[in-house]
Design a protein around this motif. Structure first.
Motif, PDB file in Angstrom:
ATOM      1  N   PRO A  20       0.892  -1.309  -0.007  1.00 49.81           N
ATOM      2  CA  PRO A  20       0.226   0.086   0.051  1.00 49.81           C
ATOM      3  C   PRO A  20       0.742   1.068   0.094  1.00 49.81           C
ATOM      4  O   PRO A  20       0.371   2.336  -0.613  1.00 49.81           O
ATOM      5  CB  PRO A  20      -0.788  -0.091   1.361  1.00 49.81           C
ATOM      6  CG  PRO A  20      -0.111  -0.972   2.004  1.00 49.81           C
ATOM      7  CD  PRO A  20       0.571  -1.948   1.248  1.00 49.81           C
ATOM      8  N   GLU A  21       1.993   1.520   0.599  1.00 50.16           N
ATOM      9  CA  GLU A  21       2.817   2.465   0.791  1.00 50.16           C
ATOM     10  C   GLU A  21       4.324   2.152   0.671  1.00 50.16           C
ATOM     11  O   GLU A  21       4.761   1.223   1.390  1.00 50.16           O
ATOM     12  CB  GLU A  21       2.274   3.550   1.710  1.00 50.16           C
ATOM     13  CG  GLU A  21       2.234   2.670   3.082  1.00 50.16           C
ATOM     14  CD  GLU A  21       1.890   3.655   4.278  1.00 50.16           C
ATOM     15  OE1 GLU A  21       2.012   4.941   4.147  1.00 50.16           O
ATOM     16  OE2 GLU A  21       1.138   3.162   5.374  1.00 50.16           O
ATOM     17  N   PRO A  22       5.108   2.907   0.578  1.00 49.75           N
ATOM     18  CA  PRO A  22       6.410   2.936   0.686  1.00 49.75           C
ATOM     19  C   PRO A  22       6.947   3.066   2.024  1.00 49.75           C
ATOM     20  O   PRO A  22       6.229   3.896   2.641  1.00 49.75           O
ATOM     21  CB  PRO A  22       7.207   3.515  -0.578  1.00 49.75           C
ATOM     22  CG  PRO A  22       6.363   4.702  -0.494  1.00 49.75           C
ATOM     23  CD  PRO A  22       4.871   4.279  -0.479  1.00 49.75           C
ATOM     24  N   GLY A  23       8.173   2.767   2.574  1.00 49.51           N
ATOM     25  CA  GLY A  23       8.661   3.190   3.550  1.00 49.51           C
ATOM     26  C   GLY A  23       8.255   2.577   4.982  1.00 49.51           C
ATOM     27  O   GLY A  23       8.744   2.535   5.877  1.00 49.51           O
ATOM     28  N   ARG A  24       7.454   1.427   4.941  1.00 52.94           N
ATOM     29  CA  ARG A  24       6.850   0.730   5.911  1.00 52.94           C
ATOM     30  C   ARG A  24       6.979  -0.644   5.550  1.00 52.94           C
ATOM     31  O   ARG A  24       6.704  -1.227   4.456  1.00 52.94           O
ATOM     32  CB  ARG A  24       5.574   0.936   6.324  1.00 52.94           C
ATOM     33  CG  ARG A  24       5.594   2.464   6.813  1.00 52.94           C
ATOM     34  CD  ARG A  24       4.187   2.770   7.373  1.00 52.94           C
ATOM     35  NE  ARG A  24       3.552   1.854   8.407  1.00 52.94           N
ATOM     36  CZ  ARG A  24       2.102   1.575   8.300  1.00 52.94           C
ATOM     37  NH1 ARG A  24       1.311   2.641   8.048  1.00 52.94           N
ATOM     38  NH2 ARG A  24       1.909   0.629   9.375  1.00 52.94           N
ATOM     39  N   ILE A  25       7.209  -1.446   6.476  1.00 51.20           N
ATOM     40  CA  ILE A  25       7.054  -3.117   6.155  1.00 51.20           C
ATOM     41  C   ILE A  25       5.720  -3.714   6.314  1.00 51.20           C
ATOM     42  O   ILE A  25       5.026  -3.108   7.381  1.00 51.20           O
ATOM     43  CB  ILE A  25       8.109  -3.904   7.341  1.00 51.20           C
ATOM     44  CG1 ILE A  25       9.602  -3.503   7.177  1.00 51.20           C
ATOM     45  CG2 ILE A  25       8.064  -5.356   7.134  1.00 51.20           C
ATOM     46  CD1 ILE A  25      10.496  -4.244   8.253  1.00 51.20           C
ATOM     47  N   HIS A  26       5.513  -4.518   5.183  1.00 49.01           N
ATOM     48  CA  HIS A  26       4.096  -4.848   5.052  1.00 49.01           C
ATOM     49  C   HIS A  26       4.206  -6.388   4.914  1.00 49.01           C
ATOM     50  O   HIS A  26       5.114  -7.029   4.386  1.00 49.01           O
ATOM     51  CB  HIS A  26       3.245  -4.304   3.868  1.00 49.01           C
ATOM     52  CG  HIS A  26       3.173  -2.805   4.180  1.00 49.01           C
ATOM     53  ND1 HIS A  26       2.318  -2.213   4.637  1.00 49.01           N
ATOM     54  CD2 HIS A  26       3.900  -1.995   3.534  1.00 49.01           C
ATOM     55  CE1 HIS A  26       2.356  -0.826   4.458  1.00 49.01           C
ATOM     56  NE2 HIS A  26       3.394  -0.603   4.032  1.00 49.01           N
ATOM     57  N   SER A  27       3.144  -7.054   5.542  1.00 49.22           N
ATOM     58  CA  SER A  27       3.082  -8.440   5.311  1.00 49.22           C
ATOM     59  C   SER A  27       2.231  -8.680   3.876  1.00 49.22           C
ATOM     60  O   SER A  27       1.400  -8.199   3.756  1.00 49.22           O
ATOM     61  CB  SER A  27       2.174  -9.109   6.345  1.00 49.22           C
ATOM     62  OG  SER A  27       2.029 -10.549   6.031  1.00 49.22           O
ATOM     63  N   VAL A  28       2.911  -9.489   3.202  1.00 50.78           N
ATOM     64  CA  VAL A  28       1.961  -9.884   1.857  1.00 50.78           C
ATOM     65  C   VAL A  28       1.615 -11.145   1.799  1.00 50.78           C
ATOM     66  O   VAL A  28       1.632 -11.964   0.820  1.00 50.78           O
ATOM     67  CB  VAL A  28       2.831  -9.263   0.625  1.00 50.78           C
ATOM     68  CG1 VAL A  28       3.125  -7.841   0.524  1.00 50.78           C
ATOM     69  CG2 VAL A  28       4.266 -10.121   0.641  1.00 50.78           C
TER      70      VAL A  28
END
Length: 317
Positions: free
Chosen positions: A60-68
């Motif tokens: 959804p957005e850069p700069g943060r860790i996301h679970s995919v």
């Protein structure tokens, strides 16, 4: 399968995918992260300014860790990171060198944001942070195109050399100041914020340089297409890795290999022949009708990896 070509892999390992822009580095990085996620907790970090990870994985957005799903993903916003670094540089100059204002040299502060190398240093700082993460068994780093990547890999060692000289110079300046104060019989705290910052930076770059050279901690995967310029960049990357870090890539991946029989004397035949002679593990991916555009399609792609060097030997017969 990519991991079958990597040999034994230690935990807490960082993998870099390198190569010319457009050869499929992001696709290979995603494929590798998928396979590694079956062995342990995995993070895929992209430092590519093109931000392909956002499209491929729906981050959804850069700069943060996301679970995919099966692994975590992080997309660096290089423009934003560079802007923050420029602001930090201006702040450091104001704090560490207040004499600039006394000398009417404030213009130095106003042009600090245009200092060459801010992109490289932004990525270097992100790499230092990545190596400091303790919650992952494997980290895959999708690097920018070759030119920027090589500068990033070379600069930590160069920075350490520069900073050691600056630290030595600063110590001599402080020693002289201390001698003068002692002669004047004044008690003075010789702690120096400039020296502290120089030592902090030197230790950061030294730690990163050491990690980049450690084959038990870091592996390099170079991706190419069977075309002259991508293959030329493979050789340039290998030369830099050997000269600066004393290492070879762990794996070479030839992407977009034509599915028909390779004809002796053709450009593709000659490139793959030379590529197969490099004494490193190889993996090949056949040219598809359309490039994968989703996680599901990349997962399907991993099942099509084969050894085109073996096929080349048969075609020669």
């Amino acid at each position: 399968m990519l991991t079958e070509n990597l040999g034994e892999i230690s935990r807490s390992h960082v993998f870099f995918t390198l190569g010319k822009g457009g050869v499929g580095k992001s696709t290979i990085a995603i494929a590798l992260a998928l396979e590694l996620s079956r062995k342990g907790r995995t993070l895929l970090a992209s430092f590519d300014p093109a931000k392909h990870l956002l499209k491929y994985l729906g981050v959804p957005e850069p700069g943060r860790i996301h679970s995919v799903g099966v692994f975590d993903a992080y997309q660096l916003d290089l423009e934003q990171a560079t802007r923050r670094l420029a602001e930090e540089l201006e702040g450091n100059l104001e704090y560490l060198a207040p004499s600039l204002k006394v000398l009417n040299a404030e213009k130095v502060l106003s042009v600090a944001r245009y200092t060459p190398g801010l992109e490289e240093d932004s990525i270097i700082r992100e790499l230092s942070r990545i190596y400091g993460l303790t919650g992952y068994d494997y980290i895959v780093v999708d690097m920018p195109p070759t030119g920027l990547s090589l500068r990033v890999l070379v600069l930590p060692e160069l920075y350490v050399s520069w900073l050691n000289k600056l630290i030595d110079l600063r110590l001599r300046i402080l020693s002289l100041k201390y001698t003068v104060e002692k002669i004047r019989e004044r008690s003075r705290d010789i702690r120096d914020p400039v020296l502290d910052k120089l030592v902090e930076l030197r230790d950061t770059y030294l730690g990163l340089s050491t990690s980049l050279k450690n084959p038990d901690k870091t592996s390099y995967i170079i991706v190419a297409n069977p075309e002259p310029l991508p293959f030329y960049e493979v050789k340039e990357i290998m030369k830099t890795l050997r000269e600066i870090h004393g290492v070879n890539p762990r794996l070479l991946v030839m992407n977009k290999v034509p599915g028909d029989k390779l004809t002796s004397g053709s450009e593709v035949f000659d490139i793959i022949s030379e590529w197969c002679e490099i004494p490193v593990h190889h993996a090949c991916i056949q040219l598809l009708n359309k490039p994968p555009s989703s996680l599901h399609e990349v997962e399907a792609l991993t099942r099509t990896i084969y050894d085109c060097c073996e096929r080349l030997a048969k075609d020669r017969c």
